[in-house]
Motif scaffolding. Sequence first.
Motif, short mmCIF file in Angstrom:
data_model
loop_
_atom_site.label_atom_id
_atom_site.label_comp_id
_atom_site.label_asym_id
_atom_site.label_seq_id
_atom_site.Cartn_x
_atom_site.Cartn_y
_atom_site.Cartn_z
N LYS A 79 0.71 -1.59 0.30
CA LYS A 79 0.08 -0.30 0.13
C LYS A 79 1.17 0.58 -0.38
CE LYS A 79 -4.10 -2.04 1.79
NZ LYS A 79 -5.40 -2.34 2.46
N THR A 80 0.48 1.92 -0.28
CA THR A 80 0.81 3.17 -0.88
C THR A 80 0.24 4.81 0.18
OG1 THR A 80 -0.09 4.58 -2.39
CG2 THR A 80 1.87 3.43 -2.89
N LEU A 81 1.47 5.74 0.94
CA LEU A 81 0.78 6.41 1.24
C LEU A 81 1.66 8.16 0.71
CD1 LEU A 81 0.44 8.26 3.76
CD2 LEU A 81 1.79 8.07 4.87
N PHE A 126 6.21 5.73 0.32
CA PHE A 126 5.65 6.81 0.43
C PHE A 126 5.70 7.14 -1.04
CE2 PHE A 126 6.22 8.19 5.26
CZ PHE A 126 5.67 7.01 5.29
N ASN A 127 4.64 7.92 -1.63
CA ASN A 127 4.95 8.83 -2.98
C ASN A 127 4.48 10.41 -2.10
OD1 ASN A 127 4.48 7.60 -4.88
ND2 ASN A 127 3.51 6.80 -3.90
N TYR A 128 5.78 11.90 -2.15
CA TYR A 128 5.32 13.09 -1.71
C TYR A 128 4.44 13.61 -3.22
CZ TYR A 128 8.39 11.03 1.23
OH TYR A 128 9.70 10.57 2.37
N TYR A 155 -3.53 5.61 1.37
CA TYR A 155 -3.72 6.60 2.31
C TYR A 155 -3.41 7.57 2.12
CZ TYR A 155 -4.57 2.24 4.60
OH TYR A 155 -4.64 1.04 5.10
N VAL A 156 -3.79 9.05 2.78
CA VAL A 156 -3.14 10.53 1.83
C VAL A 156 -3.25 11.48 3.39
CG1 VAL A 156 -4.15 12.52 0.62
CG2 VAL A 156 -4.80 10.39 -0.24
#
Length: 113
Positions: A2-4, A37-39, A90-91
Amino acid sequence: MKTLAIVVPCYNEEETIHPFLEACQAVERQMANQLAFNYYFVNDGSKDSTLHILRTAAKEDSRVRYISFSRNFGKEAAMYAGLKNAAGDYVAVMDADMQDPPALLPEMYEALQ
């Protein structure tokens, strides 16, 4: 995995972007088995070198993305643009000045689980 997606509205944040990214990346290493994670930084018409720093960060790390407004539209508009463009399971919306400490991300994630 999963990614945030972390959305970061920025206005004249040249002093805080690097420390913020470093703090987030420390948490990211801690959570490497759970989340990627992504920004998503949104430059809200900054008059300092915020945009230059974001461009450099995006070149150095493919997980860093940015949007840049032509002028200051306000934090709400920056958050909206970031949320509209963010992709992840998720954000989180966080301030670059670490008013929202990245160290709380694991606790927030656990609460969602």
